[in-house]
Design a protein around this motif. Structure first.
Motif, short mmCIF file in Angstrom:
data_model
loop_
_atom_site.label_atom_id
_atom_site.label_comp_id
_atom_site.label_asym_id
_atom_site.label_seq_id
_atom_site.Cartn_x
_atom_site.Cartn_y
_atom_site.Cartn_z
N SER A 17 0.82 -1.22 0.00
CA SER A 17 0.00 0.00 0.00
C SER A 17 0.85 1.26 0.00
N MET A 18 2.09 1.13 0.51
CA MET A 18 2.96 2.29 0.56
C MET A 18 3.93 2.34 -0.62
N ALA A 19 3.76 1.39 -1.61
CA ALA A 19 4.67 1.36 -2.75
C ALA A 19 4.62 2.71 -3.48
N GLN A 20 5.78 3.21 -3.82
CA GLN A 20 5.88 4.51 -4.47
C GLN A 20 6.00 4.32 -5.98
N THR A 21 5.15 5.02 -6.70
CA THR A 21 5.12 4.89 -8.16
C THR A 21 4.99 6.25 -8.81
N GLY A 22 5.32 6.28 -10.09
CA GLY A 22 5.15 7.47 -10.89
C GLY A 22 4.66 7.12 -12.27
N LYS A 23 4.59 8.14 -13.13
CA LYS A 23 4.05 7.95 -14.48
C LYS A 23 5.10 8.37 -15.51
N LEU A 24 5.06 7.67 -16.67
CA LEU A 24 5.94 8.02 -17.79
C LEU A 24 5.08 8.24 -19.03
N LYS A 25 5.32 9.35 -19.70
CA LYS A 25 4.60 9.59 -20.95
C LYS A 25 5.52 10.30 -21.92
N GLY A 26 5.09 10.35 -23.19
CA GLY A 26 5.91 11.02 -24.18
C GLY A 26 5.40 10.80 -25.58
N THR A 27 6.21 11.23 -26.54
CA THR A 27 5.87 11.10 -27.95
C THR A 27 7.06 10.51 -28.69
N VAL A 28 6.77 9.58 -29.59
CA VAL A 28 7.81 8.98 -30.43
C VAL A 28 7.58 9.49 -31.85
N SER A 29 8.62 10.06 -32.43
CA SER A 29 8.53 10.59 -33.79
C SER A 29 9.64 10.02 -34.64
N ASP A 30 9.48 10.11 -35.96
CA ASP A 30 10.51 9.61 -36.85
C ASP A 30 11.45 10.74 -37.25
N GLN A 31 12.40 10.43 -38.12
CA GLN A 31 13.42 11.40 -38.51
C GLN A 31 12.82 12.62 -39.20
N GLY A 33 9.99 13.94 -38.47
CA GLY A 33 9.06 14.63 -37.60
C GLY A 33 7.66 14.06 -37.62
N GLY A 34 7.46 12.95 -38.34
CA GLY A 34 6.15 12.32 -38.41
C GLY A 34 5.85 11.48 -37.17
N LYS A 35 4.63 11.01 -37.09
CA LYS A 35 4.20 10.21 -35.94
C LYS A 35 4.65 8.77 -36.11
N ALA A 36 5.31 8.24 -35.11
CA ALA A 36 5.73 6.83 -35.13
C ALA A 36 4.65 6.01 -34.44
N GLN A 37 3.74 5.48 -35.23
CA GLN A 37 2.57 4.80 -34.68
C GLN A 37 2.89 3.36 -34.31
N LYS A 54 -2.08 6.52 -32.51
CA LYS A 54 -2.01 7.06 -33.87
C LYS A 54 -1.26 8.38 -33.94
N ASP A 55 -1.11 9.05 -32.79
CA ASP A 55 -0.38 10.32 -32.74
C ASP A 55 1.05 10.13 -32.24
N GLY A 56 1.47 8.86 -32.13
CA GLY A 56 2.82 8.57 -31.65
C GLY A 56 2.99 8.77 -30.15
N THR A 92 6.99 11.77 -15.54
CA THR A 92 8.22 12.00 -16.28
C THR A 92 7.92 11.98 -17.77
N VAL A 93 8.44 12.95 -18.49
CA VAL A 93 8.20 13.05 -19.93
C VAL A 93 9.45 12.60 -20.68
N LEU A 94 9.27 11.66 -21.60
CA LEU A 94 10.38 11.18 -22.42
C LEU A 94 9.93 11.18 -23.88
N ASP A 95 10.40 12.16 -24.63
CA ASP A 95 10.14 12.22 -26.07
C ASP A 95 11.38 11.69 -26.80
N VAL A 96 11.17 10.84 -27.78
CA VAL A 96 12.30 10.26 -28.50
C VAL A 96 12.05 10.32 -30.00
N SER A 97 13.15 10.27 -30.74
CA SER A 97 13.09 10.21 -32.20
C SER A 97 13.74 8.92 -32.64
N VAL A 98 13.08 8.19 -33.53
CA VAL A 98 13.59 6.90 -33.99
C VAL A 98 13.96 6.99 -35.46
#
Length: 819
Positions: A17-31, A33-37, A54-56, A92-98
């Motif tokens: 019940s006391m476990a500590q957690t967080g959230k990760l979100k972000g956007t993945v795009s291609d070289q 700048g398009g959406k990496a679906q 659909k929006d990566g 935590t926000v992690l945006d990456v380009s693939v």
């Protein structure tokens, strides 16, 4: 002690019940700048993972605090890893380009497909390299594993309705493509991973280990040599994936159906250089047909080794074992009334059986020699064995003493047969990508070899015909002019060696005493055939225009009296061209046209069979096709419209002769022309759809038998169509609930063409199917309702002794768990 355990229990609950957690979100795009679906986002060392939308974009909840490695990968993009720090209660926000992965250009399909929809973007089968389907100048249909699972399909025959121009011919592993028949054991029309594997003709091919079923429309001889005019079916087995996926499912339902499936994949080493996949399938089912049953086992492991970015190696095994009964179809009264006998009635005996085993072993290699130049090699060993005991019709109704027929009784024969085959084939080719000025080139040069051997020991005991007057022998057919040669009963009718099957007898499927029959013994002499060919293919891209040029020299050899002093070679050869163009009218619409010739030699066994009525010329074909391919809704939905003109010379048909079941007739020229439409993919993320329609006028244009000229070819409907749609509620209290609805129709078809009078006609039909899905966390339950309105129909057939009815209304329930 019990108080200590109780303390530890409450302590663990408190800790959780006391476990500590967080959230990760972000956007993945291609070289660009398009959406990496639909890219995989995984937390290394945990079960946490998701796909970009659909929006990566992606979101991962309830991640334990601390430092984690996030892995981003897909079939299309190169995998990358990022380290993130998750803090309690924070996002935590992690945006990456693939970047595009070189493996998307793998010219041997070694890694698995990461797409999880009805739509498939690339194919290897049309050009022997990973090419977008809309850039291939020929119509290629397909069915993905996702569509098969949603429809509750378990065999190739179950899914062919989802491809325009493809229909069942019989119950067997036996279909038509654009009006041209392809049999399961026919090496000219069946491939596994692009290689010729020996498969059962009598039983439909199972697909629990299949990633997708592909259909190349029209002859594919320029790449594969010996190829059917109508098309080629390729079954792609599931390959390992870089990410860990595991699932099990169980199905129960009508006809005492029980199935269990398992699919497990992921890395075997920390550096992900060794991957595995294991598919398991088990079935124990009955049928709506009397006595019919199926006990099937599939074990299919696959391993991929990636020692470097330049070298890929795959080892693929598929073992299948089947225990059942051979169903030759429904017999009805000789007046042609298909409703005169229940569709459930078979003419088997209870002690009949069919036992089959097959093993396919494939080794695939891709090595990048230099930038743009790769070498590809594939070897497949395929083994198949058959152990059969059956009672079946002798292609006619029972003879009476005056020579007339009793249309309510079927003349029978009985056989005991054992045979085994093996195939060895390998394919070696180079792909070279280079540019000259503004022209991009993709050059393919290759050589392949194929050998098929019927092993020694194959033989058959067969009982048929009528007893001789002294009852010590048999005569295959009855001639009333020589009644004194036959044993006659009290009514003056000839006595059959195998008792006639009375279609009016509700207890006709009893145990038969086969020891009382009089048998003839037939051996299948050891035989072998082989073929090999050299081919070259050039794909050029000049601005919006793509041009494909192909040429193959094929050599085919049959060995008669194999490994005997009188061994003889029968050889055939052909030079086979292919030309295709694709023009990008807009970024999402391509126009295409193609011209290709086909070549399919008659086997020496047919050519030299005196009872077949040969010799026969090889089959040759010619395809002219134009069409349009397009993508819609940001690439989620694809559409193909094709118009074709296909000719074939030299097709063989059974003459349907009562006195000689091996007699064949060869037509001079067949013509198939028509139009096809295929739509497949997603309209929105939670709404999938597939629609197809085919108009096919497939007629015999030239034949020595004038009765055949102008007739529609057997089991080739002029019109056929299908649709299926699935919608999943993605929000609210009903989140996870989904519905599927579909239907298909086929117009009337002719049966065998060998008869001198009008051939049998099987009526058209329309079927409606539906499904309900509910998914919660890692569990999904689905119910499939097939033939909801209980429509009596026939999927195909030869004549009124061998008609093949479709299944009545049935329900299947499947429970799946992914972990």
């Amino acid at each position: 002690m019990k108080y200590c355990l109780l303390f530890l229990f409450f302590l663990s609950l408190s800790t959780l019940s006391m476990a500590q957690t967080g959230k990760l979100k972000g956007t993945v795009s291609d070289q660009k700048g398009g959406k990496a679906q639909y890219v995989n986002v995984l937390i290394e060392g945990s079960a946490k993972g998701t796909l970009t939308d659909k929006d990566g974009e992606y979101v991962l909840d309830d991640i334990p605090v601390g430092e984690h490695t996030v892995k981003i990968s897909s079939f299309t993009y190169a995998p990358i890893s990022k380290v993130v720090v998750i803090r309690n209660g924070e996002t935590t926000v992690l945006d990456v380009s693939v970047t595009e992965d070189e493996l998307q250009l793998q010219t041997v399909e070694i890694l698995g497909r990461a797409e999880t929809s009805y739509k498939n973007t690339n194919s290897f089968i049309g050009t022997k390299s990973s090419t977008p389907l809309r850039d291939v100048p020929q119509s290629i249909g397909y069915v993905t594993k996702e569509l098969a699972l949603d429809q509750g399909a378990y065999t190739v025959n179950d899914v062919v309705k989802n491809v325009s121009g493809v229909n069942q011919f019989t119950f067997y592993n036996d279909i038509t493509i654009r009006g041209h028949r392809i049999k399961g054991q026919d090496i000219s029309g069946n491939l596994v991973n692009g290689m010729r594997a020996f498969t059962s003709f009598w039983k439909q091919q199972l697909i629990p280990h299949i990633e997708r079923v592909e259909v190349i429309k029209g002859p594919a001889s320029a790449l594969f040599g010996n190829a059917s005019a109508g098309g080629t079916i390729n079954r792609v087995t599931k390959k390992p994936l870089r990410e860990k996926r595991q699932s099990i499912s169980s199905t129960v339902g009508s006809f005492n159906t029980f199935r269990m499936l398992g699919d497990f994949t992921g890395p075997m080493t920390q550096d992900e250089k060794l991957l595995y996949r294991l598919n398991l399938g088990y079935e124990n089912s009955g049928s709506f047909r009397d006595l019919q049953y199926a006990k099937n086992l599939v074990v299919a492991p696959s391993f991929s080794f990636l020692p470097s970015e330049k070298t890929l190696l795959n080892f693929d095994v598929v073992y299948q074992k089947s225990d059942g009964m051979l169903d030759r179809g429904q017999a009805v009264f000789g007046n042609g009334d298909l409703f005169s006998v229940p569709i459930s009635k078979s003419i088997n005996a209870v002690n009949d059986y069919l036992k089959e085993e097959s093993l396919n072993v494939t080794i695939s290699l891709r090595h990048e020699i230099t930038d743009g130049l790769s070498f590809n090699s594939v070897f497949m060993r395929s083994d198949y064995s058959e152990d059969l005991q059956e009672h079946r019709g002798n292609n006619k109704f029972a003879n009476l003493g005056d020579g007339s027929l009793d249309i309510e009784k079927v003349e029978m024969r009985m056989g005991i047969r054992q045979r085994s085959w093996s195939n060895n084939n390998f394919s070696n080719y180079f792909n070279y990508d280079f540019s000259t000025g503004d022209v991009d080139h993709k050059l393919l040069v290759g050589y392949d070899y194929f050998q098929q051997t019927l092993h020694p020991g194959g033989s058959q005991l067969q009982a048929r015909g009528y007893l001789t007057a002294d009852r010590t022998g048999s005569i295959n057919s009855y001639n009333p002019a020589n009644r004194e040669l036959y044993a006659l009963d009290a009514d003056g009718n000839p006595i059959p060696v195998v008792p006639h099957f009375d279609l009016t007898d509700p207890y006709g499927n009893q145990l038969r005493d086969i020891s009382k029959y009089i048998y003839s013994n037939r051996s299948f002499p050891q035989s072998s055939l082989y073929s090999h060919g050299v081919y070259v293919q050039e794909q050029m891209k000049i601005g919006k225009l793509r041009v494909l040029l192909g040429l193959r020299q094929e050599y085919y050899t049959d060995l008669l009296n194999y490994k005997t002093d009188s061994e003889e070679k029968v050889t055939q050869d052909a030079l086979i061209p292919r030309v295709g163009v694709v023009y990008s009218l807009t970024p999402n619409i391509n126009l295409y046209g193609t011209y290709v010739q086909g070549y399919q030699p008659q086997t020496a066994t047919v050519i030299n069979n005196p009872e077949a009525g040969g010799p026969f010329d090889p089959l040759t074909s010619e395809l002219k096709e134009v069409g349009v391919k397009s993508d819609w809704f940001e690439g989620r939905l694809s559409a193909t419209m094709a118009f074709y003109y296909l000719t074939e010379k030299g097709a063989l048909y059974n003459a349907n002769s009562p006195g000689n079941p091996d007699l064949l007739v060869q037509t001079g020229k067949d013509l198939s022309k028509g139009a096809e439409l295929d739509l497949v993919g997603r309209i929105i993320d939670n709404w999938s759809v597939i629609v197809n329609y085919a108009y096919n006028k497939a007629t015999i244009e030239e034949s020595d038998d004038e009765n055949l000229v102008g007739r529609q070819k057997p089991n080739a409907p002029k019109h056929a169509g299908n649709f299926w749609t699935k919608y999943i509620i993605s929000e609210g209290n009903l989140k996870g609930l989904g519905f599927g609805l579909g239907g298909n129709f086929v117009t009337e078809r002719f049966g065998s063409l060998g008869a001198t009078d009008e051939p049998p006609v099987f009526p058209g039909y329309e079927l409606v199917n539906a499904a309900v899905y509910y998914k919660i966390d890692k569990f999904q339950i689905q119910m499939n309702f097939n033939n909801i309105f209980d429509k009596t129909h026939w999927v195909g057939g030869y004549d009124y002794i061998r008609a093949f009815p479709g299944a009545p209304r049935n329900v299947m329930t499947t429970v799946s768990y992914t972990f």
